[in-house]
Design a protein around this motif. Structure first.
Motif, mmCIF file in Angstrom:
data_model
loop_
_atom_site.group_PDB
_atom_site.id
_atom_site.type_symbol
_atom_site.label_atom_id
_atom_site.label_comp_id
_atom_site.label_asym_id
_atom_site.label_seq_id
_atom_site.Cartn_x
_atom_site.Cartn_y
_atom_site.Cartn_z
ATOM 1 N N MET A 34 4.152 -46.816 -4.352
ATOM 2 C CA MET A 34 4.722 -46.684 -3.064
ATOM 3 C C MET A 34 5.046 -47.932 -2.376
ATOM 4 O O MET A 34 4.809 -49.144 -2.703
ATOM 5 N N ALA A 35 6.449 -47.239 -1.431
ATOM 6 C CA ALA A 35 6.953 -48.622 -0.441
ATOM 7 C C ALA A 35 6.995 -48.224 0.493
ATOM 8 O O ALA A 35 7.601 -46.986 1.247
ATOM 9 N N TRP A 36 7.680 -49.628 1.432
ATOM 10 C CA TRP A 36 8.286 -48.895 2.520
ATOM 11 C C TRP A 36 10.018 -49.861 2.230
ATOM 12 O O TRP A 36 10.026 -51.212 2.035
ATOM 13 N N PHE A 37 10.575 -48.948 2.913
ATOM 14 C CA PHE A 37 11.794 -49.548 3.314
ATOM 15 C C PHE A 37 12.593 -49.466 4.722
ATOM 16 O O PHE A 37 11.396 -48.555 5.176
ATOM 17 N N THR A 91 13.812 -54.096 13.823
ATOM 18 C CA THR A 91 14.199 -52.979 14.653
ATOM 19 C C THR A 91 14.807 -52.357 13.533
ATOM 20 O O THR A 91 15.889 -52.648 12.812
ATOM 21 N N ALA A 92 14.479 -51.342 13.170
ATOM 22 C CA ALA A 92 14.588 -49.955 12.270
ATOM 23 C C ALA A 92 14.061 -49.229 12.390
ATOM 24 O O ALA A 92 13.647 -48.755 12.626
ATOM 25 N N VAL A 93 15.054 -47.720 11.459
ATOM 26 C CA VAL A 93 13.641 -46.468 11.367
ATOM 27 C C VAL A 93 13.422 -46.888 9.423
ATOM 28 O O VAL A 93 13.873 -47.862 8.716
ATOM 29 N N TYR A 94 11.930 -47.024 9.396
ATOM 30 C CA TYR A 94 11.404 -47.303 8.483
ATOM 31 C C TYR A 94 10.596 -46.245 8.104
ATOM 32 O O TYR A 94 10.663 -45.121 8.145
ATOM 33 N N TYR A 95 11.272 -45.956 6.479
ATOM 34 C CA TYR A 95 10.962 -45.264 5.277
ATOM 35 C C TYR A 95 9.682 -45.701 4.531
ATOM 36 O O TYR A 95 9.979 -46.739 4.236
ATOM 37 N N CYS A 96 9.253 -43.977 4.733
ATOM 38 C CA CYS A 96 8.449 -44.543 2.774
ATOM 39 C C CYS A 96 8.364 -44.036 1.769
ATOM 40 O O CYS A 96 9.699 -42.935 2.170
ATOM 41 N N ALA A 97 8.660 -44.707 0.939
ATOM 42 C CA ALA A 97 8.924 -43.652 -0.726
ATOM 43 C C ALA A 97 8.166 -43.857 -1.550
ATOM 44 O O ALA A 97 7.079 -44.432 -1.154
ATOM 45 N N ALA A 98 7.580 -42.963 -2.682
ATOM 46 C CA ALA A 98 6.914 -42.859 -3.756
ATOM 47 C C ALA A 98 8.081 -42.769 -5.124
ATOM 48 O O ALA A 98 8.902 -42.345 -5.130
ATOM 49 N N GLY A 99 7.682 -43.587 -6.235
ATOM 50 C CA GLY A 99 7.953 -43.749 -7.504
ATOM 51 C C GLY A 99 7.390 -43.467 -8.721
ATOM 52 O O GLY A 99 6.061 -44.161 -8.216
ATOM 53 N N LEU A 100 8.009 -43.531 -10.014
ATOM 54 C CA LEU A 100 7.132 -44.242 -10.482
ATOM 55 C C LEU A 100 7.409 -45.735 -11.145
ATOM 56 O O LEU A 100 6.916 -45.636 -12.503
ATOM 57 N N ARG A 101 8.040 -46.362 -10.538
ATOM 58 C CA ARG A 101 8.659 -47.769 -11.093
ATOM 59 C C ARG A 101 7.977 -48.752 -9.819
ATOM 60 O O ARG A 101 8.330 -48.339 -8.860
#
Length: 122
Positions: A34-37, A91-101
């Motif tokens: 899991m990551a945040w961008f 300041t930004a839009v923060y996105y959560c992401a899911a991946g296998l790597r």
């Protein structure tokens, strides 16, 4: 499929704190990295932090290290981003992401949330 929903964004003064949450549903989320961008207007999506399945591997972008903390609760299928000592540059839009790597490249993540706005005033 994995569905991700972010929450917790808002307007905060410089020096303040926010905690973002990312609620996941669908496939067994615990098997995903899991990551945040984040993405500011006119800029590319930028890596913030990632966390491995069992939280035994974590990494941060240099710009947030020491101020942000990523964590996950695999029972609640939720990932968090605790942010302290916020600065206007956060300041930004923060996105959560899911991946296998476990990587810092946005194009390596398979699932994304809709984003939550964080605005830090000076």
């Amino acid at each position: 499929q994995v569905q991700l929903v972010e929450s917790g964004g808002g307007l905060v003064q410089a020096g303040g704190s926010l905690r973002l949450s990312c609620a996941a549903s669908g496939r067994t989320v615990s098997r995903y990295a899991m990551a945040w961008f984040r993405q500011a207007p006119g800029e590319e999506r930028q890596f913030v932090a990632y966390i491995w399945q069992s939280s035994d591997s974590i990494s941060y972008a240099d710009s947030v290290r020491g101020r942000f903390t990523i964590s996950r609760d695999n029972v609640k299928n939720t990932v968090y981003l605790q942010m302290v000592r916020l600065i206007p540059e956060d300041t930004a839009v923060y996105y959560c992401a899911a991946g296998l790597r476990l990587v810092s490249r946005a194009d390596q993540y398979d699932y994304w949330g809709q984003g939550t706005q964080v605005t830090v005033s000076s």
